[in-house]
Design an enzyme around this catalytic site. Structure first.
Site, PDB file in Angstrom:
ATOM      1  N   CYS A   1       0.707  -1.367  -0.116  1.00 47.78           N
ATOM      2  CA  CYS A   1       0.254  -0.026   0.066  1.00 47.78           C
ATOM      3  C   CYS A   1       0.395   1.427   0.428  1.00 47.78           C
ATOM      4  CB  CYS A   1      -0.899   0.318   1.536  1.00 47.78           C
ATOM      5  SG  CYS A   1      -0.368   0.016   2.657  1.00 47.78           S
TER       6      CYS A   1
ATOM      7  N   HIS B   1      -2.810   1.426   6.990  1.00 44.58           N
ATOM      8  CA  HIS B   1      -2.910   1.512   5.845  1.00 44.58           C
ATOM      9  C   HIS B   1      -3.079   2.678   5.341  1.00 44.58           C
ATOM     10  CE1 HIS B   1      -4.984  -0.140   1.634  1.00 44.58           C
ATOM     11  NE2 HIS B   1      -5.432   0.814   1.745  1.00 44.58           N
TER      12      HIS B   1
ATOM     13  N   ASP C   1      -7.587   4.342  -3.628  1.00 46.02           N
ATOM     14  CA  ASP C   1      -6.597   2.891  -3.273  1.00 46.02           C
ATOM     15  C   ASP C   1      -6.545   2.434  -4.147  1.00 46.02           C
ATOM     16  OD1 ASP C   1      -5.340   1.500  -1.314  1.00 46.02           O
ATOM     17  OD2 ASP C   1      -7.337   1.343  -0.206  1.00 46.02           O
TER      18      ASP C   1
END
Length: 271
Positions: free
Chosen positions: A71, A110, A125
């Site tokens: 991420c 995250h 995302d």
């Protein structure tokens, strides 16, 4: 951190054609193309290689070395590209609840992005692995929003937001977060934790994912799964390390690093 990257190289890497503009159409198209071209993967933490978040390192790894990342790597690179196009972008941080109870207290590990486009706030995302958001969501609670795959929605209560996806008829929470912009040091600390802590999934297990316009590909240790909306998942067990390497190269489009070191780690995965 500097936000300057080679935008042309980025657009070529994700296969985006045309002149990008800071609007919602471009934002959605870039997110879809990014998720399909740059796979989620944790080969560096698995092999004990430090994960670097400086943009020159991310460019080298994701754009020129044929790799993906997780991420922090994915969303930091995506944010830099969006800013060069003219978007206003803020980084956020979340507590992952995927496959966890709704009231679980998890660490902030995250990264996601808040992006301004066409006079509205959006969330995007490109780094959530098996449930990657291939697109963008309006920052609007309690409304199911269509993506190319599953519907997604946002819930909000007392300033806390939850990202959910509708999976086979059930709304499942991916993570919870607030809208406080985060400094780069927050990602540096979280990145160090998830990439080096002995009990971290990224250290203990092989994890890869890629999201295309019609399916989700995931690999955890030796189980390779293909998921298509409305269909039963296709699961395949990969018995040998060379079988895993073949899937990483052919299905996840990865150029593998240090094959000898990687094979040693793959041989040690549970059967």
């Amino acid at each position: 951190m500097s936000d300057a990257i080679d935008l042309d190289a980025y657009l070529q890497r994700i296969g985006y054609r045309g002149a990008p503009k800071p609007d919602q159409t471009t934002l959605r198209a870039l997110a879809v193309a990014h998720a399909a071209a740059l796979p989620f993967e944790n080969l560096d933490p698995l092999c004990g290689v430090p994960v670097q978040l400086e943009l020159d390192a991310l460019e080298r790894k994701l754009l020129y070395q044929g790799r993906g990342g997780y991420c922090f790597e994915q969303n930091l690179l995506f944010a830099a590209a969006l800013r060069m196009i003219g978007f206003t972008v803020q980084g956020l941080i979340a507590r992952v609840l995927w496959n966890q109870p709704e009231d679980a207290v998890t660490a902030q590990t995250h990264m996601l992005l808040r992006v301004e486009a066409d006079g509205e706030s959006w969330l995007t995302d490109v780094g959530f692995g098996s449930m990657n958001l291939a697109g963008a969501l309006r920052l609007e609670p309690d409304v199911a929003q269509v993506t190319g795959l599953e519907p997604f929605r946002l819930l909000e209560r007392n300033g806390e937001w939850r990202m959910q996806a509708c999976v086979r008829g059930d709304w499942l929470t991916l993570y919870r977060f607030d809208l406080e912009p985060r400094a780069s040091v927050d990602y540096v600390v979280a990145n160090h934790y998830v990439s080096t802590y002995p009990s971290s999934n990224f250290v203990q297990h092989l994890i890869a994912a890629r999201t295309t316009q019609d399916r989700r590909l995931t690999l955890r240790d030796r189980e390779f799964t293909v998921r298509r909306p409305g269909m039963e998942p296709e699961r395949h067990t990969l018995p040998g390390s060379e079988d895993i390497c073949r899937v990483l190269e052919q299905e996840f489009l990865l150029r593998l690093p240090d094959r000898t070191r990687l094979l040693q780690k793959l041989d040690a995965l549970p059967q």
